[in-house]
Design a protein around this motif. Structure first.
Motif, PDB file in Angstrom:
ATOM      1  N   VAL A  31       0.873  -1.079   0.013  1.00 50.81           N
ATOM      2  CA  VAL A  31      -0.050   0.109   0.117  1.00 50.81           C
ATOM      3  C   VAL A  31       0.813   1.284  -0.033  1.00 50.81           C
ATOM      4  O   VAL A  31       1.726   1.394   0.945  1.00 50.81           O
ATOM      5  CB  VAL A  31      -0.940  -0.073   1.425  1.00 50.81           C
ATOM      6  CG1 VAL A  31      -1.968   1.123   1.131  1.00 50.81           C
ATOM      7  CG2 VAL A  31      -1.638  -1.185   1.335  1.00 50.81           C
ATOM      8  N   GLU A  32       0.683   2.064  -0.985  1.00 54.10           N
ATOM      9  CA  GLU A  32       1.761   3.210  -1.021  1.00 54.10           C
ATOM     10  C   GLU A  32       0.644   4.461  -1.204  1.00 54.10           C
ATOM     11  O   GLU A  32      -0.469   4.397  -1.387  1.00 54.10           O
ATOM     12  CB  GLU A  32       2.576   3.093  -2.180  1.00 54.10           C
ATOM     13  CG  GLU A  32       1.840   3.213  -3.706  1.00 54.10           C
ATOM     14  CD  GLU A  32       2.904   3.420  -4.701  1.00 54.10           C
ATOM     15  OE1 GLU A  32       3.365   4.671  -4.866  1.00 54.10           O
ATOM     16  OE2 GLU A  32       3.021   2.328  -5.586  1.00 54.10           O
ATOM     17  N   LYS A  88      -4.622  12.910  -2.247  1.00 49.59           N
ATOM     18  CA  LYS A  88      -3.865  11.782  -1.665  1.00 49.59           C
ATOM     19  C   LYS A  88      -4.498  10.468  -2.257  1.00 49.59           C
ATOM     20  O   LYS A  88      -5.679  10.242  -2.186  1.00 49.59           O
ATOM     21  CB  LYS A  88      -4.062  11.461  -0.391  1.00 49.59           C
ATOM     22  CG  LYS A  88      -3.311  12.596   0.546  1.00 49.59           C
ATOM     23  CD  LYS A  88      -3.550  12.581   1.964  1.00 49.59           C
ATOM     24  CE  LYS A  88      -3.031  13.889   2.701  1.00 49.59           C
ATOM     25  NZ  LYS A  88      -3.918  14.878   2.578  1.00 49.59           N
ATOM     26  N   TYR A  89      -3.794   9.714  -2.993  1.00 49.91           N
ATOM     27  CA  TYR A  89      -3.997   8.470  -3.721  1.00 49.91           C
ATOM     28  C   TYR A  89      -3.610   7.295  -2.921  1.00 49.91           C
ATOM     29  O   TYR A  89      -2.300   7.060  -3.005  1.00 49.91           O
ATOM     30  CB  TYR A  89      -3.531   8.285  -5.213  1.00 49.91           C
ATOM     31  CG  TYR A  89      -4.225   9.287  -5.916  1.00 49.91           C
ATOM     32  CD1 TYR A  89      -5.165   8.944  -6.995  1.00 49.91           C
ATOM     33  CD2 TYR A  89      -3.721  10.498  -6.098  1.00 49.91           C
ATOM     34  CE1 TYR A  89      -5.628   9.816  -7.888  1.00 49.91           C
ATOM     35  CE2 TYR A  89      -4.032  11.547  -7.255  1.00 49.91           C
ATOM     36  CZ  TYR A  89      -5.058  11.151  -7.937  1.00 49.91           C
ATOM     37  OH  TYR A  89      -5.413  11.902  -8.871  1.00 49.91           O
ATOM     38  N   VAL A  90      -4.529   6.644  -1.955  1.00 51.26           N
ATOM     39  CA  VAL A  90      -3.886   5.320  -1.395  1.00 51.26           C
ATOM     40  C   VAL A  90      -4.196   4.217  -2.221  1.00 51.26           C
ATOM     41  O   VAL A  90      -5.078   3.703  -2.469  1.00 51.26           O
ATOM     42  CB  VAL A  90      -4.948   5.205  -0.189  1.00 51.26           C
ATOM     43  CG1 VAL A  90      -4.220   4.137   0.934  1.00 51.26           C
ATOM     44  CG2 VAL A  90      -4.771   6.498   0.787  1.00 51.26           C
ATOM     45  N   ILE A  95      -8.015   4.466  -3.210  1.00 50.08           N
ATOM     46  CA  ILE A  95      -9.002   5.406  -2.551  1.00 50.08           C
ATOM     47  C   ILE A  95      -8.202   6.736  -2.617  1.00 50.08           C
ATOM     48  O   ILE A  95      -7.408   6.835  -2.244  1.00 50.08           O
ATOM     49  CB  ILE A  95      -9.307   4.996  -1.194  1.00 50.08           C
ATOM     50  CG1 ILE A  95      -9.523   3.390  -0.955  1.00 50.08           C
ATOM     51  CG2 ILE A  95     -10.469   5.644  -0.475  1.00 50.08           C
ATOM     52  CD1 ILE A  95     -10.757   3.016  -1.755  1.00 50.08           C
ATOM     53  N   VAL A  96      -9.371   7.594  -3.015  1.00 48.55           N
ATOM     54  CA  VAL A  96      -8.677   8.899  -3.263  1.00 48.55           C
ATOM     55  C   VAL A  96      -9.263   9.835  -2.219  1.00 48.55           C
ATOM     56  O   VAL A  96     -10.623  10.165  -2.251  1.00 48.55           O
ATOM     57  CB  VAL A  96      -9.289   9.653  -4.756  1.00 48.55           C
ATOM     58  CG1 VAL A  96      -8.529  10.995  -4.963  1.00 48.55           C
ATOM     59  CG2 VAL A  96      -8.638   8.430  -5.775  1.00 48.55           C
ATOM     60  N   VAL A 130      -5.347  10.486   6.144  1.00 43.73           N
ATOM     61  CA  VAL A 130      -5.672   9.148   5.458  1.00 43.73           C
ATOM     62  C   VAL A 130      -5.442   8.087   6.422  1.00 43.73           C
ATOM     63  O   VAL A 130      -4.430   8.209   7.457  1.00 43.73           O
ATOM     64  CB  VAL A 130      -4.346   8.983   4.249  1.00 43.73           C
ATOM     65  CG1 VAL A 130      -4.478   7.745   3.828  1.00 43.73           C
ATOM     66  CG2 VAL A 130      -4.766   9.970   3.258  1.00 43.73           C
ATOM     67  N   HIS A 131      -6.415   7.301   6.568  1.00 42.48           N
ATOM     68  CA  HIS A 131      -6.501   5.996   7.183  1.00 42.48           C
ATOM     69  C   HIS A 131      -6.233   4.853   6.244  1.00 42.48           C
ATOM     70  O   HIS A 131      -7.244   4.824   5.723  1.00 42.48           O
ATOM     71  CB  HIS A 131      -7.590   5.750   8.263  1.00 42.48           C
ATOM     72  CG  HIS A 131      -7.491   7.148   9.154  1.00 42.48           C
ATOM     73  ND1 HIS A 131      -7.107   7.097  10.350  1.00 42.48           N
ATOM     74  CD2 HIS A 131      -8.498   8.401   8.959  1.00 42.48           C
ATOM     75  CE1 HIS A 131      -7.260   8.223  10.882  1.00 42.48           C
ATOM     76  NE2 HIS A 131      -7.949   9.232  10.177  1.00 42.48           N
ATOM     77  N   HIS A 132      -5.157   3.785   6.515  1.00 40.10           N
ATOM     78  CA  HIS A 132      -5.232   2.922   5.360  1.00 40.10           C
ATOM     79  C   HIS A 132      -5.217   1.347   5.911  1.00 40.10           C
ATOM     80  O   HIS A 132      -4.467   0.499   5.545  1.00 40.10           O
ATOM     81  CB  HIS A 132      -3.943   3.094   4.266  1.00 40.10           C
ATOM     82  CG  HIS A 132      -2.817   3.624   4.935  1.00 40.10           C
ATOM     83  ND1 HIS A 132      -1.938   2.987   6.072  1.00 40.10           N
ATOM     84  CD2 HIS A 132      -2.032   4.770   4.780  1.00 40.10           C
ATOM     85  CE1 HIS A 132      -1.000   3.733   6.494  1.00 40.10           C
ATOM     86  NE2 HIS A 132      -0.896   4.797   5.629  1.00 40.10           N
TER      87      HIS A 132
END
Length: 367
Positions: free
Chosen positions: A143-144, A153-155, A196-197, A204-206
């Motif tokens: 995951v980046e 932000k693109y997760v 997820i954008v 961001v929470h990934h």
């Protein structure tokens, strides 16, 4: 089926495909005729009402309806191939030996084999330059987080499981993340992963992918889709098959617009009846036919058991080569006058600047 698009004031703008409308939620922004519009609602089933959002950026990428999804089994084989390539590169296997293997086992010519090797080498060098020693494969889900020039932000989840599995995983993650940040988040889905954008300024929470229990995935997805255009339109198909909607009435074929309008009225009456046969079948069709919830649950089980390790990377302004295609899907409508080839070249140049030092260090070490 074509869906008419008009503004709140009634101005006609053009049309979109019904399959594209299925993916829209109120607040989503997309490009039509070179301009950005925000989706508001549908009227009488076959008219999408939008409002101008010229100064905003799209949150929904372009729609490619003719693309067939990669099967889950084939996706896993490609993931294993990824693992083998990175293993060879890490062990110092170089050049012609890898090219010969690709030509023999993948039935590729010399130019294609060289291009594949270069692609993997650049990803490997990029990840090494960031201190990463575990690479995307059937055992590693990377995951980046890519932050663009505007702060969006693109997760990116490097989940090579096929589009139907990724559709299920991405909708579940976006639903849980959206509830937490109280924003409508964009989703980009492909065979090789999803993103997820997040809009600028939103934290961001990934970790959501690891937090979802496999047995909870169907219920999460039902909550994610029950108020969407996707559910309403799939309900029309189910109701027609179940003879709740008639294709012909008094010898005359009913229009799709009329059936959609009637389906919406029926759905309003039975939506809360989860055990109503047509509602249950609509959920089943979405989760099992449109998506692949069974194999998505299998992926979550493997993550829980440790068979698939999730590796998180720190946010960066330079996406990895493997992320370029996913990021481009989300950016292709943003830079309207710039070709996809030019955008890809710009991203590639950014990567090459990052990996130059790593490549130089490896060459000196080899010497």
């Amino acid at each position: 089926v074509r869906i008419r698009v008009r503004t709140l004031g009634g101005k006609k703008l053009g049309s979109i495909e019904e399959e594209f409308l299925e993916r829209l939620m109120p607040g989503d922004r997309f490009v039509l005729g070179g301009k950005v519009y925000e989706f508001v609602k549908t009227v009488r089933g076959f008219t999408a009402v939008v409002m101008p959002a010229y100064d905003e950026k799209p949150t929904v990428p372009s729609w490619f309806s003719e693309m067939l999804p990669l099967s889950y089994d084939l996706a896993l084989e490609i993931s294993r191939f990824r693992g083998k390539m990175f293993e060879w590169l890490e062990k110092g296997v170089r050049g012609q030996k890898i090219v010969d293997w690709i030509m023999k086992n993948c039935r590729a010519d010399h130019n294609i084999a060289n291009a594949i090797l270069q692609y993997f080498t650049e990803e490997w060098l990029y990840l090494k330059s960031r201190g990463v020693r575990k690479y995307p494969s059937d055992r590693v889900l990377m995951v980046e987080v890519f932050v663009d020039e505007d702060g969006k932000k693109y997760v990116v989840y490097h989940a090579l499981f096929g589009r139907r599995v990724n559709d299920a995983l991405s909708r579940a993650v976006a639903y849980l993340a959206g509830r937490r940040v109280r924003r409508n988040l964009g989703i980009i889905v492909g065979d090789h992963g999803f993103a997820i954008v997040y809009p600028p300024g939103v934290q961001v929470h990934h970790s959501y992918l690891m937090d979802i229990k496999p047995e909870d995935l169907p219920s999460v997805l039902k909550k994610a889709v029950e108020r969407t255009e996707l559910f309403e339109r799939r309900f029309r198909h189910v109701a027609t098959r179940g003879l709740m909607l008639l294709r012909r009435y008094k010898g005359t074929e009913t229009s799709i617009r009329r059936r959609q309008f009637n389906a919406k009225k029926i759905l309003e009456a039975v939506r809360e009846l989860r055990e109503f046969p047509m509602v249950k079948e609509t959920f089943r069709e979405i989760l099992e036919d449109f998506m692949d919830v069974k194999n998505a649950m299998e992926v979550l089980r493997k993550i829980r058991k440790g068979e698939i390790q999730v590796v998180m990377l720190r946010p960066t302004k330079v996406p990895s080569p493997f992320a370029h295609n996913i990021v481009l899907q989300g950016m292709s409508d943003i830079v309207l006058m710039e070709s996809r080839r030019q955008m890809l070249a710009r991203l590639h140049n950014m990567v090459m600047k990052v990996i130059q030092r790593e490549s130089y260090a490896i060459q000196n070490g080899d010497n």
